[in-house]
Design an enzyme around this catalytic site. Structure first.
Site, PDB file in Angstrom:
ATOM      1  N   THR A  13       0.868  -1.173   0.000  1.00 33.92           N
ATOM      2  CA  THR A  13       0.000   0.000   0.000  1.00 33.92           C
ATOM      3  C   THR A  13       0.901   1.218   0.000  1.00 33.92           C
ATOM      4  O   THR A  13       2.020   1.154   0.496  1.00 33.92           O
ATOM      5  CB  THR A  13      -0.871   0.043   1.272  1.00 33.92           C
ATOM      6  OG1 THR A  13      -1.473  -1.223   1.489  1.00 33.92           O
ATOM      7  CG2 THR A  13      -1.953   1.093   1.171  1.00 33.92           C
ATOM      8  N   ARG A  67     -12.367  -8.872  -3.813  1.00 40.22           N
ATOM      9  CA  ARG A  67     -11.999  -8.505  -2.438  1.00 40.22           C
ATOM     10  C   ARG A  67     -11.497  -7.063  -2.381  1.00 40.22           C
ATOM     11  O   ARG A  67     -10.715  -6.620  -3.214  1.00 40.22           O
ATOM     12  CB  ARG A  67     -10.927  -9.464  -1.922  1.00 40.22           C
ATOM     13  CG  ARG A  67     -10.420  -9.159  -0.496  1.00 40.22           C
ATOM     14  CD  ARG A  67      -9.147  -8.343  -0.516  1.00 40.22           C
ATOM     15  NE  ARG A  67      -8.624  -8.108   0.844  1.00 40.22           N
ATOM     16  CZ  ARG A  67      -7.600  -7.322   1.119  1.00 40.22           C
ATOM     17  NH1 ARG A  67      -6.974  -6.666   0.147  1.00 40.22           N
ATOM     18  NH2 ARG A  67      -7.185  -7.165   2.373  1.00 40.22           N
ATOM     19  N   THR A 125      -1.388   0.740   6.537  1.00 41.86           N
ATOM     20  CA  THR A 125      -0.958  -0.341   5.664  1.00 41.86           C
ATOM     21  C   THR A 125      -0.863  -1.609   6.495  1.00 41.86           C
ATOM     22  O   THR A 125      -0.279  -1.599   7.576  1.00 41.86           O
ATOM     23  CB  THR A 125       0.401  -0.034   4.997  1.00 41.86           C
ATOM     24  OG1 THR A 125       0.861  -1.214   4.314  1.00 41.86           O
ATOM     25  CG2 THR A 125       1.460   0.387   6.007  1.00 41.86           C
TER      26      THR A 125
END
Length: 375
Positions: free
Chosen positions: A242, A270, A292
């Site tokens: 991320t 997802r 993250t």
């Protein structure tokens, strides 16, 4: 204790262990030099009348080991983090908005193949890149998010369009891309996101998945394989990919943003915590957070909002609030990852409960500071 040194400031000093930074000079240093420079900077200055301003970024957290990160790749990632910091600082130094600084920094990381966002996004089970992003303006609490988009070069820009040009907070999939077209945002061919390293990462994950589904006599995946959620398909490290940024501008306003390519070999559309306001991204007038980690835990425990709520309702110093959520609440729940955060006094927190987190900070003086490992 002097009259000007309040108990709250004292708690802030005691809680300042969350700030782990490295001088810019190590971006191209040897492994030995980088290891030496990973010493923690544990500072927390008392609030000033005029808020400080600055920017904090992250590029993912997890089991990030020195042995799996070559000196060349480490130097490249440090350089990319530095570039992102400088892009955000350039906005803030001119008196620009925190929201503009956040999107500028994230855009740099989305354009880099080294991070799991934008250009460097991983592939899902069907060999497709699915991108999520969110942004939030702390001054107004306006927010925008997108999830499951496939043709948006910079998802953080589309998230901002949702915030500023629509009455909604979140758009997903084809609908989000239709909105992008209606706003004049060009869509890119899916091949833009292709990188050989990410593609091979998916192939390894699929092979291990097939081995797991085979009869028991077949070799089984070992712990830490690509089947484990968050395993980096390039280095083999257990990493939650991320990117994110939080900023405080010269007017004292905060903003936060997060962008991700999700998890290698993910299925069924997802969506993790990154585009969920209050889970992976949150900003208000006191506090801004980008997270993250293993997204399901960050969603269940509304991590980003929980940190800011502790600042608001319990009057906790930001580092204490962030550290408590990441290293107590999440650890007890079994959740792994970290956050970056700032408050309106310019205090910074970067706690993580994994072995590493790509992260960096830049303040008024314009000196970028980056780090990867724990000291």
């Amino acid at each position: 204790m002097s009259p000007s040194f309040s108990p709250r400031m004292h708690r802030g000093l005691l809680a300042s262990t969350a700030l782990l930074l490295v001088p810019l000079g190590c971006a191209t240093s040897s492994q030995a030099g980088a290891a030496r420079d990973e010493a923690a900077l544990r500072t927390e200055a008392p609030p000033r009348v005029k808020p400080r301003w600055g920017l904090v970024i992250h590029g993912g957290a997890g089991v990030i080991s020195r042995e799996n990160l070559s000196p060349e790749r480490e130097a490249a990632m440090r350089a990319a983090l530095t570039e992102a910091l400088q892009a955000g600082h350039a906005v803030l130094a001119k008196g620009g908005r925190s929201l503009d600084a956040v999107t500028a920094a994230i855009r740099v990381m989305e354009d880099s193949p080294y991070f799991n966002a934008g250009k460097g996004a991983v592939f899902n089970h069907d060999g497709v890149n699915e991108l999520d992003a969110a942004v939030m303006d702390g001054k107004t609490r306006m927010a925008g998010a997108v999830a499951g988009v496939h043709h948006i070069q910079n998802p953080i820009d589309l998230a901002r369009l949702v915030m500023e040009k629509s009455p909604h907070v979140m758009m997903v999939g084809d609908g989000a891309e239709a909105f992008a077209r209606s706003q004049g945002m060009p869509l890119v061919d899916a091949k833009y996101f292709y990188t050989e390293e990410r593609w091979q990462g998916l192939q390894r994950a699929l092979e291990q998945e097939r081995a797991k589904e085979a009869p028991p006599a077949q070799p089984q995946p070992q712990p830490g394989s690509s089947l484990t959620p968050g395993v980096d398909p390039i280095t083999g490290d257990h990493k939650f990919g991320t990117v994110g940024a939080v900023a405080l501008d010269q007017e004292g306003n905060l903003a936060a943003g997060t962008s991700t390519g999700g998890m290698t070999n993910k299925r069924f559309g997802r969506v993790g915590d990154s585009p969920i306001i209050g889970a992976g991204t949150y900003a208000d007038e006191r506090c801004a957070v980008s997270a993250t980690g293993h997204g399901e835990f960050f969603i269940r425990y509304t991590v980003a909002r929980d940190i800011c709520a502790r600042v608001e309702y319990q009057d906790l110093p930001l580092p204490e609030a962030a550290n408590s959520v990441v290293n107590d609440v999440l650890v007890k729940a079994g959740g792994e990852g970290g956050v970056i955060a700032m408050d309106r006094q310019g205090h910074v927190a970067m706690p993580f409960n994994s072995s590493g987190m790509y992260r960096g900070y830049i303040g008024e003086d314009g000196t970028p500071t980056v780090a990867i490992f724990k000291p």
